[in-house]
Design a protein around this motif. Structure first.
Motif, PDB file in Angstrom:
ATOM      1  N   ASP A  86       0.803  -1.230   0.000  1.00  0.00           N
ATOM      2  CA  ASP A  86       0.000   0.000   0.000  1.00  0.00           C
ATOM      3  C   ASP A  86       0.831   1.274   0.000  1.00  0.00           C
ATOM      4  O   ASP A  86       0.333   2.347  -0.336  1.00  0.00           O
ATOM      5  CB  ASP A  86      -0.966   0.007   1.193  1.00  0.00           C
ATOM      6  CG  ASP A  86      -0.254   0.101   2.541  1.00  0.00           C
ATOM      7  OD1 ASP A  86       0.956  -0.226   2.608  1.00  0.00           O
ATOM      8  OD2 ASP A  86      -0.896   0.501   3.533  1.00  0.00           O
ATOM      9  N   ASN A  87       2.104   1.187   0.371  1.00  0.00           N
ATOM     10  CA  ASN A  87       2.964   2.377   0.383  1.00  0.00           C
ATOM     11  C   ASN A  87       3.772   2.523  -0.907  1.00  0.00           C
ATOM     12  O   ASN A  87       4.645   3.376  -1.008  1.00  0.00           O
ATOM     13  CB  ASN A  87       3.922   2.316   1.576  1.00  0.00           C
ATOM     14  CG  ASN A  87       4.905   1.155   1.490  1.00  0.00           C
ATOM     15  OD1 ASN A  87       4.635   0.166   0.815  1.00  0.00           O
ATOM     16  ND2 ASN A  87       6.024   1.270   2.176  1.00  0.00           N
ATOM     17  N   GLY A  88       3.502   1.669  -1.896  1.00  0.00           N
ATOM     18  CA  GLY A  88       4.219   1.760  -3.162  1.00  0.00           C
ATOM     19  C   GLY A  88       5.390   0.813  -3.298  1.00  0.00           C
ATOM     20  O   GLY A  88       6.029   0.762  -4.358  1.00  0.00           O
ATOM     21  N   ASP A  89       5.703   0.057  -2.248  1.00  0.00           N
ATOM     22  CA  ASP A  89       6.798  -0.918  -2.338  1.00  0.00           C
ATOM     23  C   ASP A  89       6.445  -2.041  -3.314  1.00  0.00           C
ATOM     24  O   ASP A  89       5.304  -2.515  -3.342  1.00  0.00           O
ATOM     25  CB  ASP A  89       7.088  -1.539  -0.968  1.00  0.00           C
ATOM     26  CG  ASP A  89       7.886  -0.626  -0.064  1.00  0.00           C
ATOM     27  OD1 ASP A  89       8.428   0.380  -0.567  1.00  0.00           O
ATOM     28  OD2 ASP A  89       7.968  -0.907   1.152  1.00  0.00           O
ATOM     29  N   VAL A  90       7.429  -2.451  -4.088  1.00  0.00           N
ATOM     30  CA  VAL A  90       7.314  -3.616  -4.959  1.00  0.00           C
ATOM     31  C   VAL A  90       8.520  -4.499  -4.676  1.00  0.00           C
ATOM     32  O   VAL A  90       9.667  -4.039  -4.762  1.00  0.00           O
ATOM     33  CB  VAL A  90       7.291  -3.230  -6.454  1.00  0.00           C
ATOM     34  CG1 VAL A  90       7.215  -4.474  -7.325  1.00  0.00           C
ATOM     35  CG2 VAL A  90       6.130  -2.298  -6.746  1.00  0.00           C
ATOM     36  N   ASN A 142      10.250   1.293  -5.024  1.00  0.00           N
ATOM     37  CA  ASN A 142       9.015   1.954  -4.622  1.00  0.00           C
ATOM     38  C   ASN A 142       8.519   2.795  -5.788  1.00  0.00           C
ATOM     39  O   ASN A 142       9.275   3.574  -6.363  1.00  0.00           O
ATOM     40  CB  ASN A 142       9.245   2.831  -3.383  1.00  0.00           C
ATOM     41  CG  ASN A 142       7.945   3.378  -2.820  1.00  0.00           C
ATOM     42  OD1 ASN A 142       7.332   4.273  -3.386  1.00  0.00           O
ATOM     43  ND2 ASN A 142       7.518   2.825  -1.698  1.00  0.00           N
ATOM     44  N   VAL A 143       7.239   2.621  -6.142  1.00  0.00           N
ATOM     45  CA  VAL A 143       6.680   3.321  -7.299  1.00  0.00           C
ATOM     46  C   VAL A 143       5.932   4.589  -6.914  1.00  0.00           C
ATOM     47  O   VAL A 143       5.375   5.263  -7.775  1.00  0.00           O
ATOM     48  CB  VAL A 143       5.748   2.384  -8.100  1.00  0.00           C
ATOM     49  CG1 VAL A 143       6.541   1.254  -8.734  1.00  0.00           C
ATOM     50  CG2 VAL A 143       4.630   1.826  -7.215  1.00  0.00           C
ATOM     51  N   GLY A 144       5.919   4.930  -5.631  1.00  0.00           N
ATOM     52  CA  GLY A 144       5.373   6.214  -5.204  1.00  0.00           C
ATOM     53  C   GLY A 144       3.891   6.227  -4.890  1.00  0.00           C
ATOM     54  O   GLY A 144       3.391   7.172  -4.280  1.00  0.00           O
ATOM     55  N   VAL A 191       3.044  -3.349 -12.993  1.00  0.00           N
ATOM     56  CA  VAL A 191       2.649  -2.896 -11.661  1.00  0.00           C
ATOM     57  C   VAL A 191       1.631  -1.782 -11.845  1.00  0.00           C
ATOM     58  O   VAL A 191       1.927  -0.773 -12.494  1.00  0.00           O
ATOM     59  CB  VAL A 191       3.870  -2.375 -10.867  1.00  0.00           C
ATOM     60  CG1 VAL A 191       3.436  -1.797  -9.528  1.00  0.00           C
ATOM     61  CG2 VAL A 191       4.892  -3.483 -10.658  1.00  0.00           C
ATOM     62  N   THR A 192       0.417  -1.960 -11.314  1.00  0.00           N
ATOM     63  CA  THR A 192      -0.617  -0.934 -11.450  1.00  0.00           C
ATOM     64  C   THR A 192      -0.822  -0.218 -10.120  1.00  0.00           C
ATOM     65  O   THR A 192      -0.697  -0.828  -9.057  1.00  0.00           O
ATOM     66  CB  THR A 192      -1.945  -1.535 -11.926  1.00  0.00           C
ATOM     67  OG1 THR A 192      -2.468  -2.400 -10.910  1.00  0.00           O
ATOM     68  CG2 THR A 192      -1.750  -2.323 -13.208  1.00  0.00           C
ATOM     69  N   CYS A 193      -1.150   1.068 -10.207  1.00  0.00           N
ATOM     70  CA  CYS A 193      -1.099   1.918  -9.017  1.00  0.00           C
ATOM     71  C   CYS A 193      -2.329   2.818  -8.881  1.00  0.00           C
ATOM     72  O   CYS A 193      -3.144   2.960  -9.798  1.00  0.00           O
ATOM     73  CB  CYS A 193       0.137   2.822  -9.071  1.00  0.00           C
ATOM     74  SG  CYS A 193       1.684   1.985  -9.357  1.00  0.00           S
ATOM     75  N   LEU A 194      -2.404   3.449  -7.719  1.00  0.00           N
ATOM     76  CA  LEU A 194      -3.293   4.579  -7.531  1.00  0.00           C
ATOM     77  C   LEU A 194      -2.820   5.731  -8.428  1.00  0.00           C
ATOM     78  O   LEU A 194      -1.739   5.678  -9.005  1.00  0.00           O
ATOM     79  CB  LEU A 194      -3.274   5.028  -6.063  1.00  0.00           C
ATOM     80  CG  LEU A 194      -3.599   3.976  -4.991  1.00  0.00           C
ATOM     81  CD1 LEU A 194      -3.363   4.566  -3.609  1.00  0.00           C
ATOM     82  CD2 LEU A 194      -5.021   3.473  -5.135  1.00  0.00           C
ATOM     83  N   GLU A 195      -3.620   6.748  -8.556  1.00  0.00           N
ATOM     84  CA  GLU A 195      -3.244   7.952  -9.310  1.00  0.00           C
ATOM     85  C   GLU A 195      -3.058   7.695 -10.795  1.00  0.00           C
ATOM     86  O   GLU A 195      -2.169   8.259 -11.436  1.00  0.00           O
ATOM     87  CB  GLU A 195      -1.970   8.590  -8.722  1.00  0.00           C
ATOM     88  CG  GLU A 195      -2.042   8.787  -7.229  1.00  0.00           C
ATOM     89  CD  GLU A 195      -2.018  10.257  -6.812  1.00  0.00           C
ATOM     90  OE1 GLU A 195      -1.639  11.098  -7.614  1.00  0.00           O
ATOM     91  OE2 GLU A 195      -2.400  10.529  -5.667  1.00  0.00           O
ATOM     92  N   SER A 196      -3.884   6.819 -11.362  1.00  0.00           N
ATOM     93  CA  SER A 196      -4.045   6.627 -12.813  1.00  0.00           C
ATOM     94  C   SER A 196      -2.749   6.347 -13.572  1.00  0.00           C
ATOM     95  O   SER A 196      -2.495   6.941 -14.610  1.00  0.00           O
ATOM     96  CB  SER A 196      -4.754   7.838 -13.433  1.00  0.00           C
ATOM     97  OG  SER A 196      -4.012   9.024 -13.298  1.00  0.00           O
ATOM     98  N   GLN A 197      -1.955   5.421 -13.071  1.00  0.00           N
ATOM     99  CA  GLN A 197      -0.747   5.054 -13.802  1.00  0.00           C
ATOM    100  C   GLN A 197      -0.374   3.597 -13.551  1.00  0.00           C
ATOM    101  O   GLN A 197      -0.779   2.992 -12.561  1.00  0.00           O
ATOM    102  CB  GLN A 197       0.431   5.951 -13.418  1.00  0.00           C
ATOM    103  CG  GLN A 197       0.961   5.748 -12.010  1.00  0.00           C
ATOM    104  CD  GLN A 197       2.138   6.669 -11.706  1.00  0.00           C
ATOM    105  OE1 GLN A 197       2.201   7.793 -12.180  1.00  0.00           O
ATOM    106  NE2 GLN A 197       3.059   6.190 -10.906  1.00  0.00           N
ATOM    107  N   PHE A 198       0.387   3.042 -14.508  1.00  0.00           N
ATOM    108  CA  PHE A 198       0.944   1.711 -14.331  1.00  0.00           C
ATOM    109  C   PHE A 198       2.338   1.692 -14.938  1.00  0.00           C
ATOM    110  O   PHE A 198       2.676   2.519 -15.796  1.00  0.00           O
ATOM    111  CB  PHE A 198       0.042   0.628 -14.941  1.00  0.00           C
ATOM    112  CG  PHE A 198      -0.111   0.699 -16.432  1.00  0.00           C
ATOM    113  CD1 PHE A 198       0.697  -0.040 -17.279  1.00  0.00           C
ATOM    114  CD2 PHE A 198      -1.092   1.500 -17.004  1.00  0.00           C
ATOM    115  CE1 PHE A 198       0.546   0.012 -18.652  1.00  0.00           C
ATOM    116  CE2 PHE A 198      -1.258   1.567 -18.383  1.00  0.00           C
ATOM    117  CZ  PHE A 198      -0.433   0.822 -19.213  1.00  0.00           C
TER     118      PHE A 198
END
Length: 384
Positions: A214-218, A233-235, A255-262
């Motif tokens: 949840d904190n952006g770690d991969v 970390n993808v932010g 890797v798909t994320c919050l804030e409309s980006q992958f």
């Protein structure tokens, strides 16, 4: 055991929506693949996951009744209709499921629920779970399976990621304890693990697990050596992770994320300092990207799931050269680019799950928080 290595900086670049549109401007989308809503069925449950039953025209829907009990529904595709074949109510709501660790003969469904239990079900005799273990202290957010299908390698295993921050690997033949466990060390705050995926299982020894937090770690865990092969970390919170194929040597993963980006990583070449090269894509809708699911028949094509109910079909384009040499003559990977082929809004709520049919190219089932199950057909997939 807790395993930790220093983070690797990323060799990456970002494409904006404007760049994505430039990629596809020359192509008339009406001549390309089309996203068609074949069947839409309203349900009275909240669906969290949908999965095709292997080698069949059936799929399962996992979720929760309004009274917070668990629901497993089995539907059969019959022309332009969906027939409810079976419905089971269990004590606790289900969050995720997979058939990945089961053979084609057994087709046993593994599930993770809101109380942290990992369970294995025979859909034909579903009164009692075949396997029922306390996998996590709280909700099981994600699950994946590997080694069960005929084309796979290695032991039939499941991996679970939980709110307790742990990632655990289970052998379905050894059900009392996990065969591998990656969790926060003593005194380290646990981060919610939102997504997990198997990959690099190209022989009976090699296998990796990808986990997003949840904190952006991969983090990429190597199961053969029991180490963290890479982490970054993808932010933004990681909603989904997936390799383009589980049963091949690592090629790429998303890797798909919050804030409309992958972000798509080229996994063929790992530099000692720069790690994996990557390209980050901004989707044309301002919403969370819930996941990206690769087409089983073509690993370069993936469906990206939007938090506003939009389905976005992308194709990955490899670069002219996949590696270059750095100043020390060491190989560095080169990431390709993502091309938007088409998109369609099918709901006002997030697309929470998507599963391509492994048997029929372009056929898929998806679930949304608008309490609707949809069967989707993507046409002209063989011409991409």
């Amino acid at each position: 055991r807790h395993i930790h290595l220093p983070s690797f900086p990323l060799y990456s670049r970002t494409l904006s929506p404007a760049v994505s549109r430039d990629h596809t401007a020359a192509m008339d989308m009406s001549q390309g693949p089309q996203i068609l809503e074949h069947i839409s069925k309203s349900v009275t449950i909240t669906s969290y996951d949908t999965k095709w039953v292997p080698s069949s025209a059936r799929f399962v829907v996992l979720g929760s009744y309004p009274r917070a009990t668990g629901c497993i529904q089995v539907y059969e595709l019959a022309g332009t209709e969906l027939k409810l074949q079976k419905e089971m109510e269990k004590k606790t709501s289900f969050k995720c499921g997979t058939f990945g660790a089961s053979g084609l003969a057994e087709r046993q469904l593994a599930t993770g629920n809101f109380e942290g239990y990992l369970q294995l079900w025979d859909l034909e005799h579903s009164d009692t779970a075949i396997m029922d273990v306390k996998a996590h202290t709280s909700i099981v957010n994600a699950i994946d399976g590997c080694g069960g299908q005929a084309k796979g390698y290695g032991a039939p295993e499941l991996v679970t990621g939980g709110r307790d921050g742990a990632v655990r690997v289970w052998d379905v033949r050894q059900r009392d304890a996990p065969v591998a466990c990656f969790e926060p060390g003593e005194g380290v705050k646990a981060r919610d693990c939102w997504s997990v995926a198997f990959g690099n299982s190209y022989n009976d020894d090699e296998r990796c697990v990808l986990a997003g937090y949840d904190n952006g770690d991969v983090k990429l865990f190597d199961l053969r050596t029991g180490t963290v092969r890479c982490e970054t970390n993808v932010g933004n919170g990681v909603c989904g992770v997936e390799f383009d194929r589980k049963e091949i040597a690592m090629n790429k993963f998303v890797v798909t994320c919050l804030e409309s980006q992958f972000t798509v990583y080229d996994a063929r070449t790992q530099h000692a300092e720069k790690g994996f090269s990557s390209v980050t894509e901004k989707v044309p809708v301002g919403a969370t990207v819930w996941g990206a699911k690769h087409l089983p028949q073509n690993r370069e094509v993936s469906m990206v799931l939007g938090g506003d109910g939009t389905l976005m079909l992308y194709k990955y384009q490899y670069p002219d050269q996949r590696t270059v040499k750095d100043k020390d003559e060491k190989p560095v990977g080169v990431a390709g680019s993502m091309h938007l082929l088409n998109s369609r809004n099918v709901s006002t709520q997030p697309i929470s799950s998507w599963d391509w049919s492994p048997d029929k190219e372009g056929l898929a089932v998806c679930g949304s928080f608008d309490q609707c199950i949809r069967v989707v057909i993507c046409t002209r997939m063989n011409k991409i």
